[in-house]
Write a protein that holds these residues in place. Structure first.
Motif, short mmCIF file in Angstrom:
data_model
loop_
_atom_site.label_atom_id
_atom_site.label_comp_id
_atom_site.label_asym_id
_atom_site.label_seq_id
_atom_site.Cartn_x
_atom_site.Cartn_y
_atom_site.Cartn_z
N VAL A 99 0.83 -1.20 0.00
CA VAL A 99 0.00 0.00 0.00
C VAL A 99 0.87 1.25 0.00
CG1 VAL A 99 -1.96 -1.08 1.16
CG2 VAL A 99 -0.14 -0.03 2.53
N GLU A 100 0.29 2.34 -0.47
CA GLU A 100 0.89 3.67 -0.31
C GLU A 100 0.41 4.20 1.03
OE1 GLU A 100 3.15 6.97 -1.24
OE2 GLU A 100 2.94 5.18 -2.48
N VAL A 101 1.30 4.81 1.79
CA VAL A 101 0.95 5.26 3.14
C VAL A 101 1.04 6.78 3.24
CG1 VAL A 101 1.52 5.11 5.61
CG2 VAL A 101 1.79 3.09 4.13
N VAL A 102 0.04 7.37 3.86
CA VAL A 102 0.05 8.80 4.11
C VAL A 102 -0.59 9.05 5.47
CG1 VAL A 102 -2.19 9.27 3.04
CG2 VAL A 102 -0.47 11.08 3.11
N CYS A 103 -0.17 10.11 6.14
CA CYS A 103 -0.78 10.52 7.41
C CYS A 103 -1.65 11.75 7.14
CB CYS A 103 0.31 10.87 8.44
SG CYS A 103 1.48 9.55 8.74
N ALA A 104 -2.87 11.74 7.63
CA ALA A 104 -3.77 12.86 7.36
C ALA A 104 -4.92 12.89 8.36
CB ALA A 104 -4.35 12.75 5.95
N THR A 105 -5.48 14.06 8.56
CA THR A 105 -6.69 14.18 9.37
C THR A 105 -7.88 13.67 8.56
OG1 THR A 105 -7.21 16.41 8.59
CG2 THR A 105 -5.75 16.23 10.52
N MET A 106 -8.94 13.31 9.24
CA MET A 106 -10.15 12.88 8.53
C MET A 106 -10.73 14.03 7.72
SD MET A 106 -10.79 9.66 8.88
CE MET A 106 -12.55 9.47 8.50
N ALA A 107 -10.60 15.24 8.23
CA ALA A 107 -11.13 16.40 7.50
C ALA A 107 -10.45 16.54 6.15
CB ALA A 107 -10.96 17.66 8.33
N ASP A 108 -9.12 16.38 6.12
CA ASP A 108 -8.41 16.51 4.85
C ASP A 108 -8.66 15.30 3.95
OD1 ASP A 108 -7.23 19.05 5.16
OD2 ASP A 108 -5.70 18.22 6.47
N LEU A 109 -8.74 14.12 4.54
CA LEU A 109 -9.02 12.94 3.74
C LEU A 109 -10.37 13.06 3.05
CD1 LEU A 109 -8.51 10.07 2.77
CD2 LEU A 109 -9.39 9.24 4.97
N LYS A 110 -11.37 13.59 3.74
CA LYS A 110 -12.71 13.68 3.17
C LYS A 110 -12.79 14.68 2.02
CE LYS A 110 -15.24 12.22 7.29
NZ LYS A 110 -16.20 12.63 8.35
N LYS A 111 -11.83 15.58 1.93
CA LYS A 111 -11.80 16.49 0.79
C LYS A 111 -11.41 15.75 -0.48
CE LYS A 111 -10.57 20.47 3.67
NZ LYS A 111 -9.49 21.44 4.03
N ILE A 112 -10.73 14.63 -0.32
CA ILE A 112 -10.33 13.81 -1.46
C ILE A 112 -11.22 12.59 -1.61
CG2 ILE A 112 -8.39 12.55 -2.50
CD1 ILE A 112 -8.01 15.59 -2.24
N VAL A 113 -11.59 12.00 -0.46
CA VAL A 113 -12.45 10.81 -0.45
C VAL A 113 -13.66 11.13 0.42
CG1 VAL A 113 -12.56 8.34 -0.01
CG2 VAL A 113 -10.38 9.39 -0.64
N PRO A 114 -14.69 11.72 -0.15
CA PRO A 114 -15.86 12.13 0.65
C PRO A 114 -16.50 11.00 1.43
CG PRO A 114 -15.93 13.14 -1.53
CD PRO A 114 -14.82 12.14 -1.57
N GLY A 115 -16.39 9.78 0.94
CA GLY A 115 -17.00 8.65 1.63
C GLY A 115 -16.08 7.96 2.61
N ALA A 116 -15.12 8.71 3.17
CA ALA A 116 -14.13 8.10 4.07
C ALA A 116 -14.73 7.63 5.38
CB ALA A 116 -13.00 9.10 4.35
N GLY A 117 -15.91 8.11 5.73
CA GLY A 117 -16.56 7.63 6.94
C GLY A 117 -16.50 8.64 8.07
N ALA A 118 -17.06 8.24 9.21
CA ALA A 118 -17.16 9.13 10.36
C ALA A 118 -16.14 8.75 11.42
CB ALA A 118 -18.57 9.05 10.95
N GLY A 119 -16.00 9.63 12.43
CA GLY A 119 -15.10 9.36 13.54
C GLY A 119 -13.64 9.49 13.16
N GLU A 120 -12.77 8.97 14.01
CA GLU A 120 -11.33 9.01 13.78
C GLU A 120 -10.73 7.63 14.04
OE1 GLU A 120 -10.04 13.59 14.76
OE2 GLU A 120 -10.13 12.18 16.45
N PRO A 121 -10.97 6.68 13.13
CA PRO A 121 -10.37 5.35 13.29
C PRO A 121 -8.85 5.44 13.23
CG PRO A 121 -11.21 5.63 11.07
CD PRO A 121 -11.67 6.82 11.85
N LEU A 122 -8.18 4.39 13.64
CA LEU A 122 -6.72 4.39 13.57
C LEU A 122 -6.24 4.60 12.13
CD1 LEU A 122 -5.89 1.38 15.93
CD2 LEU A 122 -5.42 3.80 16.36
N MET A 123 -6.89 3.94 11.19
CA MET A 123 -6.50 4.00 9.79
C MET A 123 -7.73 3.94 8.90
SD MET A 123 -3.26 1.32 9.94
CE MET A 123 -3.83 0.34 11.34
#
Length: 254
Positions: A99-123
Motif C-alpha cells: 500500500v501507499e501510506v500517508v498521514c492525514a486528518t479525517m477532515a483533509d481525507l474527506k476532501k479527497i475521499v468524501p465517503g471516508a466515513g465518520a469518527g477518527e479510526p486508527l487508519m
C-alpha cells in the motif's frame, strides 16, 4: 522555540488533467511534490491527493494513518504508530509493502475521499481503482500505559516490565489489524517485504509526518534544522514510544 501548526504537505508534480475529477476539484492543478529533495509546504489536502495519485499509478490501495484533531490524541497515536514501525516484527510490517501510506486528518481525507466515513479510526484503507473511491475504516482497541511518576525504584522496575508488555500488546494489535485488512504477512518473501517497508517508512517518515524522539522533556524532530525544545513537560515516555510520528509541522526560522 519553533511554532507548531498542522503538518504541511506535499503534492505530486503530475499532470492534473490525468487525475480523477474529485481530486481535481479538491485541489485544483496541484503543486510540486518536492524541491531539492525536501518536502514542500503545500496545504495538507495536497499531501493526500498526491498520495492517492501515487497509489493509483502503482495499482495499490492508499492506507491513511489518521491524525486526530485533538493534540493529546495526536501524541498518543503518533507513539503507537512509532512502536509498530520501529519494533514490529516482519509479519507485522510486511502487509504495508502493498500500500501507499500517508498521514492525514479525517477532515483533509474527506476532501479527497468524501465517503471516508465518520469518527477518527486508527487508519482508513482507500481503494484507488474505482471512482468514487471506496474507503474502509480500520480500528482496534490499544491498551494504554500507566503513569510512571511518583514511584520508587522497585516499582519503577516493575513499571518498565509492564510497559514492555503493553508495548507488545499494542504492536500486536496493530499488526493483527494490518494482516487481517491487507494480507501479505504469510508470503515467502515476508522478510524482504518488511525490509522494504523499513527502508521506506522507518528510515524516512511516512508522507504527512515527521519522525521525532523524546524521553520526556523536549522533542527532537529528525531532519529539521534549528530544532527547538517542543513539548517539554511531557513526563515519562515508555522506551518503545520514544521515537514516534510527529503530527505537527515546524516553522523554521531563517
Amino acid at each position: 522555540m519553533n511554532r507548531r501548526v498542522f503538518l504541511g504537505a506535499t503534492a505530486a508534480g503530475l499532470a492534473a488533467t490525468a487525475w480523477p475529477a474529485f481530486i481535481r476539484d479538491a485541489f485544483g492543478d496541484g503543486a510540486a511534490c518536492e524541491m531539492n529533495g525536501k518536502p514542500s509546504t503545500a496545504p495538507p489536502v495536497a499531501q493526500v491527493s498526491a498520495a492517492f495519485r501515487r497509489a493509483q499509478q502503482a495499482g495499490k490501495a492508499l492506507l491513511v494513518l489518521v491524525i486526530p484533531a485533538d493534540d493529546s490524541a495526536r501524541w498518543e497515536r503518533g507513539r503507537a504508530f512509532g512502536e509498530l514501525l520501529n519494533f514490529g516484527a516482519d509479519r507485522d510490517l510486511a502487509p504495508l509493502a502493498g500500500v501507499e501510506v500517508v498521514c492525514a486528518t479525517m477532515a483533509d481525507l474527506k476532501k479527497i475521499v468524501p465517503g471516508a466515513g465518520a469518527g477518527e479510526p486508527l487508519m482508513v484503507l482507500v481503494r484507488t481503482d474505482k471512482v468514487p473511491a471506496a474507503a474502509t475504516p480500520l480500528d482496534a482497541s490499544l491498551p494504554a500505559y500507566k503513569s510512571g511518576r511518583g514511584i520508587d525504584r522497585k516499582s519503577w522496575e516493575q513499571q518498565q516490565k509492564d510497559e514492555e508488555k503493553i508495548a507488545a500488546q499494542r504492536i500486536g494489535a496493530l499488526g493483527d489489524l494490518l494482516r487481517k485488512s491487507l494480507g501479505g504477512a504469510d508470503d515467502r518473501d515476508v522478510a524482504a517485504r518488511a525490509a522494504g517497508v523499513r527502508a521506506r517508512l522507518v528510515k524516512q517518515p511516512p508522507a504527512g509526518a515527521h519522525w521525532a524522539s523524546s524521553s520526556g522533556c523536549g522533542t527532537t524532530i529528525e531532519g529539521v534544522e534549528e530544532n527547538g525544545v517542543i513539548g517539554c513537560g511531557m513526563g515519562h515516555v515508555p522506551e518503545k514510544s520514544r521515537r514516534f510520528l510527529y503530527f505537527f509541522s515546524v516553522e523554521q526560522r531563517g
